[in-house]
Scaffold this active site. Structure first.
Site, mmCIF file in Angstrom:
data_model
loop_
_atom_site.group_PDB
_atom_site.id
_atom_site.type_symbol
_atom_site.label_atom_id
_atom_site.label_comp_id
_atom_site.label_asym_id
_atom_site.label_seq_id
_atom_site.Cartn_x
_atom_site.Cartn_y
_atom_site.Cartn_z
ATOM 1 C CG HIS A 178 7.725 0.434 0.060
ATOM 2 N ND1 HIS A 178 6.644 1.227 0.480
ATOM 3 C CD2 HIS A 178 7.045 -0.811 -0.295
ATOM 4 C CE1 HIS A 178 5.827 1.046 0.366
ATOM 5 N NE2 HIS A 178 6.011 -0.496 -0.190
ATOM 6 C CG HIS A 219 7.186 7.133 -3.625
ATOM 7 N ND1 HIS A 219 6.974 7.837 -3.322
ATOM 8 C CD2 HIS A 219 6.684 6.062 -3.427
ATOM 9 C CE1 HIS A 219 6.685 7.342 -1.473
ATOM 10 N NE2 HIS A 219 6.489 5.960 -1.855
ATOM 11 C CG ASP A 223 8.494 11.281 -4.288
ATOM 12 O OD1 ASP A 223 8.592 12.215 -3.635
ATOM 13 O OD2 ASP A 223 7.631 10.432 -4.274
#
Length: 323
Positions: A178, A219, A223
């Site tokens: 994302h 996450h 990350d």
């Protein structure tokens, strides 16, 4: 009046579509490769889910600092991401309608896909190197989705169970996909967009998106952090090695894309020194108040008494054997 506006808009959209299609017919291979890699990336994420093993959550500074939103509010980060994605998509096609033409849509997406592919390639390497226990709710111990049973056939893997397999994946953690899309879109608008306020707002949305991902426990903080510096570095170096897109507001154009136009441009470049020389001659003539060429000027000087004799004498001295 309304019909006149619609007619003008239709002509503009038609002309822009024809221009973009001309570019698309030449650049389609690289665009197609970028789109195909999106499937390869999804396939890799699906594959690592088979390797994922749930376990206790890792110690995370972001989890300590940000309150947990809960499973019922996980849609917040997805809503922000969808807003960013759709906004960028609509903006990338705005030259078809609005008069501000700062870029070609085909060339812009060709560039964006190059950034995405490079970032996703690095992402695949990292999440296959080490599989971390996923922090998302469906990836934790006790969830049926945390571990996938061995596939019954190859087709089951190739179809990647879209879209459920994408939404409920586990194991593809470092680094956030994302955030790859978000940062690529924001950086691209920062370079080619024209509204400073929107640029600032876009970066703010990227920060909010980062915090929501961590607060939703989709996450680990690592990350998101790795995505921030990796994607920015990837975009910087890839962009530096790509040919720069023309700024259409200045009237420059990357076209021609046809062989005939390329030949015309080549011929123009070959004759450029000759044209520059002629332009300089014309410039000197204007400064001297003359519009005749240098040969006529020399002949007239030779007919003007003393100046003609001096010039003839100089020419005879400069010519071997006086000839």
């Amino acid at each position: 009046m309304f019909l006149s506006v619609n007619s003008e808009l239709w002509r503009k959209v038609s002309a822009e579509t024809a221009l973009e299609l001309q570019l698309l017919f030449e650049k389609w291979r690289l665009l197609l490769a970028g789109i195909v890699f999106q499937y390869i990336h999804g396939l890799a994420a699906r594959g690592v889910h088979y390797l994922h093993r749930p376990g206790p959550l890792l110690q995370d500074m972001g989890f300590m600092a940000l309150p947990e939103l809960g499973q019922d509010k996980g849609y917040l980060s997805e809503t922000v991401f969808t807003s960013i994605f759709i906004s960028f998509l609509l903006w990338s096609f705005h030259p078809f309608i609005y008069h501000s033409k700062r870029f070609y849509t085909v060339l812009l997406w060709r560039r964006v896909l190059a950034f995405l592919v490079a970032s996703q390639f690095l992402r695949i390497i990292t999440f296959y190197s080490t599989q971390l226990p996923g922090p998302n709710y469906h990836c934790r111990e006790g969830s049926k989705l945390a571990t996938l049973p061995p596939p019954n056939n190859v087709l089951e893997v190739l179809l990647i169970n879209f879209p459920r397999g994408v939404l409920f994946g586990c194991g593809d953690l470092i680094f956030s996909s994302h955030m790859i899309f978000t940062l690529v879109f924001v950086r691209t608008y920062h370079k080619y967009g024209s509204r400073r306020l929107i640029k600032l707002f876009a970066w703010l949305m990227a920060v909010i998106q980062s915090l929501l991902i961590i607060a939703s426990r989709k996450h680990y903080t690592v990350d998101v952090v790795v995505a921030w510096y990796t994607v920015n570095l990837v975009v910087f170096f890839v962009d530096k090695n790509l040919p720069e897109m023309p700024d259409r507001t200045s009237g420059s154009s990357l076209l021609p894309v046809s062989t005939k136009d390329k030949d015309d441009r080549t011929n123009e470049e070959l004759h450029k020194p000759e044209k520059d020389s002629k332009m300089k001659d014309e410039f000197h003539k204007l400064l001297n108040g003359n519009t005749v060429d240098s040969t006529d000027r020399r002949q007239r000087l030779q007919m003007n008494g003393k100046h003609g004799e001096d010039i003839n004498h100089t020419l005879s001295d400069a010519t071997p054997n006086g000839t």
